[in-house]
Structure formats: C-alpha cells, structure tokens
Design a protein around this motif. Structure first.
Motif, PDB file in Angstrom:
ATOM      1  N   ASN A   7      -0.479  40.223  50.614  1.00  0.00           N
ATOM      2  CA  ASN A   7       0.546  41.742  50.792  1.00  0.00           C
ATOM      3  C   ASN A   7       1.253  42.136  52.004  1.00  0.00           C
ATOM      4  N   SER A  47       6.234  42.874  43.570  1.00  0.00           N
ATOM      5  CA  SER A  47       5.511  43.791  43.568  1.00  0.00           C
ATOM      6  C   SER A  47       3.897  43.381  42.517  1.00  0.00           C
ATOM      7  N   LEU A  48       2.839  44.309  43.117  1.00  0.00           N
ATOM      8  CA  LEU A  48       1.356  43.433  42.344  1.00  0.00           C
ATOM      9  C   LEU A  48       1.130  43.537  41.075  1.00  0.00           C
ATOM     10  N   ASP A  60      -3.658  43.362  52.570  1.00  0.00           N
ATOM     11  CA  ASP A  60      -2.377  44.078  53.156  1.00  0.00           C
ATOM     12  C   ASP A  60      -1.718  44.580  54.378  1.00  0.00           C
ATOM     13  N   SER A  62       1.478  44.959  55.539  1.00  0.00           N
ATOM     14  CA  SER A  62       3.069  45.508  55.069  1.00  0.00           C
ATOM     15  C   SER A  62       2.985  47.053  56.012  1.00  0.00           C
ATOM     16  N   LEU A  70       0.610  49.842  45.504  1.00  0.00           N
ATOM     17  CA  LEU A  70      -0.544  48.502  45.929  1.00  0.00           C
ATOM     18  C   LEU A  70      -1.795  48.662  45.289  1.00  0.00           C
ATOM     19  N   VAL A  81      -8.859  45.266  48.192  1.00  0.00           N
ATOM     20  CA  VAL A  81      -7.513  45.544  48.264  1.00  0.00           C
ATOM     21  C   VAL A  81      -8.283  45.952  50.556  1.00  0.00           C
TER      22      VAL A  81
END
Length: 251
Positions: A7, A47-48, A60, A62, A70, A81
């Motif tokens: 991400n 987007s996811l 991630d 971002s 997310l 994540v």
C-alpha cells in the motif's frame, strides 16, 4: 513464498520494498495500491477492496489518513497488515486496535532494528539518569517529510516516559518560551533539510557531563528490511497488535 501487497507502492518506500522483495526469494509482490499510477511490474489498484489477487500480507507505507480504510478492507479479506506509516492521530491508532481484534496488525513508527536497539538503551539510561539529567530529543529528516516531530522521536519519548511513570511533559521547541526548563520536561526538536534519511539523537545533560545516544539511517533499505522481516513474522501470528519489540523477542 510470501505474497505481498504494497500500500503506497508508487511512493519512495513502496518502491524500495518492491525492489528488495524482487531480490528476495522468500517474497513476491503480487499487487500494489496507490492513488497514482506507476510502472511497478505488478498490477496497481486504487484500494484494497479492488484487489482481486491472492496474498498473504499487506505492507503499508502510505499516508496516515488512508490507514483506517485499509484496515477495514484487510479485516474483510482476513489479511495481516504491517503498518509503517507515521503521523497517525488518536482515531487512526484506535482503528489499529479495533482491526487487531480480528487480524494480526504490526505497527511501528520506525522499522529499523537499530532504532529499536537505541530505544532499549535509552530506556535503561533514563532509569539511571533521570533524577540528575535533563533529557532532550533531536531529530532531522529530508525536506519532503510532512509530519513533525517524527513518529520515531515520539516513539523514543514515549519509551522514556514509560519507564519514568508517565510523569514527563513533552515540549516541542522553545520558541517564545520565557520560563526556565522544568525538571519533568522532555524537549523534542525537529530539523528539516536536504535529503537526510533520518537522524535521531537523545541527549542526557547533567552537571558538567553530557551523554548522547544516536542513530543515523544512511538509506531507506534499513526500513525496507525491517518491514519484510515484520511481514514474515506477522503471517504466523494470531490476531493482535504487534510491534518491533515483539519481533526482536521472537527472533
């Protein structure tokens, strides 16, 4: 092989992660997420929710406002994540905690193993020195960094405070401050300029002596390496909230 979604794949750290993963036989980047389009060698989605390939973990790097959405999508997809994005506010941190009830979530304001060793050293120093030494934190980053002070500086300050009974007050710079320094202050100062990857220094200033503990990041690859290690660690964990201390202890 660990299948990774990045991400923020078109950002500086996203590109570093993609490059490092391509050179590591344990990882394969199967998709990226970014509002911008870039040539990455893998499909890039907005987007996811839109990602339609199988994966094992999301890394991630971002912007802090993107984190809650997310995490909601990751919970639906049951994907662990690794959150390496800094500058999260209280609401965004709460979204991490909520998601961690359902999936493994790894969060660190700094993915460097060296910084986490520094934090361990600083905590021990604070226990011994806090009664007779003033504590100041100085950080410097490149001129494109948006959040200030750095998430790492706050991470260091929180670590110090945790061993001192949470009695310390954070003072961000001292512009227009005409009062003398309070004993229970931790001064936090931010510098921005050039292409500096990341410099952090903790200063213990006592009577006629000064102790400095510092860390210098010379490339973004140290953060990439930490993120990949975190991803490998996280895919084998139960739902919960993990950090670099969890990783170091496991190792």
């Amino acid at each position: 092989m660990i299948r990774v979604i990045i991400n923020g794949c078109c950002g500086k750290m996203g590109k570093v992660i993609a490059s490092m993963a391509s050179q590591n036989q344990d990882f394969e980047v199967v998709a990226g997420i970014d509002q911008n389009q870039c040539q990455c060698g893998f499909p890039v989605y907005k987007s996811l929710d839109e990602v339609d390939v199988d994966a094992d973990v999301v890394i991630d790097f971002s912007y802090h406002t993107a984190v809650p959405q997310l995490l909601k999508a990751a919970v639906i997809k049951n994907l662990p994540v690794v959150v390496a994005t800094t500058g999260l506010d209280e609401e965004e941190i709460n979204s991490l905690k909520e998601a961690s009830n359902h999936i493994p979530v790894f969060r660190s304001a700094n993915m460097s193993l060296g910084i986490n060793v520094l934090i361990s050293l600083v905590k021990e120093a604070a226990k011994v020195l806090s009664d007779n030494f003033d504590i100041e934190i100085l950080e410097m980053h490149h001129n494109m960094k948006k959040d200030s002070p750095s998430g790492t500086a706050l991470l260091i300050a929180d670590a110090i405070n945790s061993v001192l009974g949470d009695r310390m007050e954070y003072v961000y710079g001292r512009h227009s401050n005409v009062d003398k320094r309070d004993k229970n202050e931790v001064g936090i100062h931010a510098l921005r300029g050039g292409t500096v990857v990341g410099e952090h220094e903790v200063i213990f200033a006592g009577h006629d002596e000064i102790i400095k503990i510092s860390h210098s990041a010379r490339s973004r690859e140290i953060f990439g390496n930490g993120a990949l290690l975190a991803a490998k660690f996280l895919i084998n964990q139960k739902p919960g909230l993990y950090d670099m201390e969890s990783l170091v202890k496991k190792g």
